[in-house]
Enzyme design. Sequence first.
Site, PDB file in Angstrom:
ATOM      1  N   ASN A 144       0.952  -0.448   0.294  1.00 30.58           N
ATOM      2  CA  ASN A 144      -0.305   0.013  -0.045  1.00 30.58           C
ATOM      3  C   ASN A 144       1.235   1.020   0.011  1.00 30.58           C
ATOM      4  O   ASN A 144       1.166   1.571   0.986  1.00 30.58           O
ATOM      5  CB  ASN A 144      -0.506  -0.287   1.247  1.00 30.58           C
ATOM      6  CG  ASN A 144      -1.368   1.579   1.700  1.00 30.58           C
ATOM      7  OD1 ASN A 144      -1.792   1.929   0.763  1.00 30.58           O
ATOM      8  ND2 ASN A 144      -1.661   1.686   3.092  1.00 30.58           N
ATOM      9  N   TRP A 145       0.923   2.037  -1.342  1.00 30.36           N
ATOM     10  CA  TRP A 145       1.903   3.183  -1.565  1.00 30.36           C
ATOM     11  C   TRP A 145       2.035   4.271  -0.595  1.00 30.36           C
ATOM     12  O   TRP A 145       2.159   5.282  -0.649  1.00 30.36           O
ATOM     13  CB  TRP A 145       2.229   3.329  -3.140  1.00 30.36           C
ATOM     14  CG  TRP A 145       2.755   2.296  -3.728  1.00 30.36           C
ATOM     15  CD1 TRP A 145       3.606   1.041  -3.063  1.00 30.36           C
ATOM     16  CD2 TRP A 145       3.792   2.421  -4.688  1.00 30.36           C
ATOM     17  NE1 TRP A 145       4.037   0.330  -4.024  1.00 30.36           N
ATOM     18  CE2 TRP A 145       4.395   0.652  -5.047  1.00 30.36           C
ATOM     19  CE3 TRP A 145       3.228   2.791  -6.462  1.00 30.36           C
ATOM     20  CZ2 TRP A 145       4.719   0.196  -6.227  1.00 30.36           C
ATOM     21  CZ3 TRP A 145       3.737   2.755  -7.198  1.00 30.36           C
ATOM     22  CH2 TRP A 145       4.591   1.345  -7.493  1.00 30.36           C
ATOM     23  N   LYS A 146       0.187   4.005  -0.373  1.00 31.40           N
ATOM     24  CA  LYS A 146      -0.404   5.362  -0.024  1.00 31.40           C
ATOM     25  C   LYS A 146      -0.148   6.648  -0.716  1.00 31.40           C
ATOM     26  O   LYS A 146      -0.028   6.378  -1.877  1.00 31.40           O
ATOM     27  CB  LYS A 146       0.320   5.819   2.129  1.00 31.40           C
ATOM     28  CG  LYS A 146       0.079   4.459   2.234  1.00 31.40           C
ATOM     29  CD  LYS A 146       0.428   4.512   3.955  1.00 31.40           C
ATOM     30  CE  LYS A 146      -0.237   2.995   5.118  1.00 31.40           C
ATOM     31  NZ  LYS A 146       0.313   3.351   5.944  1.00 31.40           N
TER      32      LYS A 146
ATOM     33  N   HIS B  85      -9.532   0.837   5.272  1.00 38.11           N
ATOM     34  CA  HIS B  85      -7.967   1.756   5.605  1.00 38.11           C
ATOM     35  C   HIS B  85      -8.468   2.451   6.740  1.00 38.11           C
ATOM     36  O   HIS B  85      -9.379   3.550   6.773  1.00 38.11           O
ATOM     37  CB  HIS B  85      -6.899   1.865   3.926  1.00 38.11           C
ATOM     38  CG  HIS B  85      -6.039   1.968   5.294  1.00 38.11           C
ATOM     39  ND1 HIS B  85      -5.569   3.072   5.679  1.00 38.11           N
ATOM     40  CD2 HIS B  85      -4.690   1.051   4.905  1.00 38.11           C
ATOM     41  CE1 HIS B  85      -4.266   3.133   6.167  1.00 38.11           C
ATOM     42  NE2 HIS B  85      -3.773   1.330   5.637  1.00 38.11           N
TER      43      HIS B  85
ATOM     44  N   GLU C  38      -7.167   5.224   7.952  1.00 39.33           N
ATOM     45  CA  GLU C  38      -6.750   6.571   7.262  1.00 39.33           C
ATOM     46  C   GLU C  38      -8.063   6.845   6.853  1.00 39.33           C
ATOM     47  O   GLU C  38      -8.251   7.207   7.177  1.00 39.33           O
ATOM     48  CB  GLU C  38      -5.807   6.272   6.585  1.00 39.33           C
ATOM     49  CG  GLU C  38      -4.429   6.528   7.236  1.00 39.33           C
ATOM     50  CD  GLU C  38      -2.762   5.030   6.452  1.00 39.33           C
ATOM     51  OE1 GLU C  38      -3.165   6.087   5.754  1.00 39.33           O
ATOM     52  OE2 GLU C  38      -1.802   4.935   7.846  1.00 39.33           O
TER      53      GLU C  38
ATOM     54  N   GLU D  21      -5.113  -5.045  10.880  1.00 35.82           N
ATOM     55  CA  GLU D  21      -4.575  -3.633  11.243  1.00 35.82           C
ATOM     56  C   GLU D  21      -4.489  -2.857  12.349  1.00 35.82           C
ATOM     57  O   GLU D  21      -5.387  -1.969  12.087  1.00 35.82           O
ATOM     58  CB  GLU D  21      -4.014  -2.763   9.204  1.00 35.82           C
ATOM     59  CG  GLU D  21      -3.722  -3.223   8.287  1.00 35.82           C
ATOM     60  CD  GLU D  21      -3.612  -2.922   7.295  1.00 35.82           C
ATOM     61  OE1 GLU D  21      -2.167  -2.728   6.957  1.00 35.82           O
ATOM     62  OE2 GLU D  21      -4.289  -1.709   7.097  1.00 35.82           O
TER      63      GLU D  21
ATOM     64  N   GLY E 191       2.240   2.994  10.287  1.00 40.35           N
ATOM     65  CA  GLY E 191       3.494   3.460  10.716  1.00 40.35           C
ATOM     66  C   GLY E 191       3.715   4.256  11.243  1.00 40.35           C
ATOM     67  O   GLY E 191       4.616   5.024  12.101  1.00 40.35           O
TER      68      GLY E 191
ATOM     69  N   SER F 156       3.079  -1.552  10.064  1.00 38.65           N
ATOM     70  CA  SER F 156       4.854  -1.641  10.699  1.00 38.65           C
ATOM     71  C   SER F 156       5.564  -3.220  10.089  1.00 38.65           C
ATOM     72  O   SER F 156       6.944  -3.620  10.629  1.00 38.65           O
ATOM     73  CB  SER F 156       5.428  -0.993  11.891  1.00 38.65           C
ATOM     74  OG  SER F 156       4.793  -0.129  12.406  1.00 38.65           O
TER      75      SER F 156
ATOM     76  N   GLY G  22       2.763  -1.146   3.478  1.00 40.23           N
ATOM     77  CA  GLY G  22       2.998   0.451   3.884  1.00 40.23           C
ATOM     78  C   GLY G  22       4.554   1.187   4.064  1.00 40.23           C
ATOM     79  O   GLY G  22       4.629   0.598   2.513  1.00 40.23           O
ATOM     80  N   GLY G  23       4.581   1.703   4.400  1.00 40.57           N
ATOM     81  CA  GLY G  23       6.626   1.740   4.900  1.00 40.57           C
ATOM     82  C   GLY G  23       7.517   1.160   4.107  1.00 40.57           C
ATOM     83  O   GLY G  23       7.857   1.695   2.686  1.00 40.57           O
TER      84      GLY G  23
END
Length: 251
Positions: free
Chosen positions: A9-11, A95, A97, A167, A173, A212, A233-234
């Site tokens: 998930n590149w966000k 998600h 966010e 999640e 993150g 993470s 993500g990251g």
Amino acid sequence: MRQPLVAGNWKMNGSLDSVTPLVEGIKAGLDSVTTAEMAVCPPYVYIPTVAALLAGTSIALGAQDVNDQESGAYTGEIAPNMLTDVGCKYAIVGHSERRSIYGESDAFTASKFAAARKAGLVPILCVGELLEEREQGITEQVVARQLGAVIELEGVAALGDAVIAYEPVWAIGTGKTATPDQAQEVHAFIRGKLAELDADVAAKVQILYGGSMNAGNAAELLSMADIDGGLIGGASLKPEDFLAIGIAANR
Ligand code: PGA
């Protein structure tokens, strides 16, 4: 045997210049990933560019969100059919966010889930508790409520054609990963809840962990019985880290 899925998930990260080296880097190391399906979810505007780069590879394409309507006066939104049109297989829905920053409800998330399926997308339904909810000991209630909204609208069988991502919001993150045991406990709870309604769906559905997950902790998390992959993500923004997670899923 459920195939592991490792989805990036590149966000809201990247640029036209950065997506090519990222995808090429993943492609270059793909031979070492023997078991997992790899997928990437770029920002909407880069999806066609990434689709062209992925052509002929086994890497699947997904979007980070989707609207619940088919077309019309919904300024700024993207319809499910638009995503299939540009080659997406997956769409992330719910998600944290989206839920916490943009106030998207369980019902709206369920509606997006339904629209995505109707268009032939595989929804990746995100569920997970906030830190204060974990501290209050209501993690299972929260996850059951989020899942319940989808089951109420679509029926449990719909989850057989979908992916669930657990999640914990406090792990996203933050560098604070759930321990393998903490994650497994919730994954087993989710699978158990589904099994009460439909044992086949429960046995089939892939439940990913997200929060993470990285090259260092992936192997331990992915060794747990009910963890079928990761929503990353990251660590999905660096080809070597993303590939390392895919390799950690080799069986
Ligand atoms: P993270 O994000 O890996 O950067 O914690 C995961 C996610 O939000 O899907």
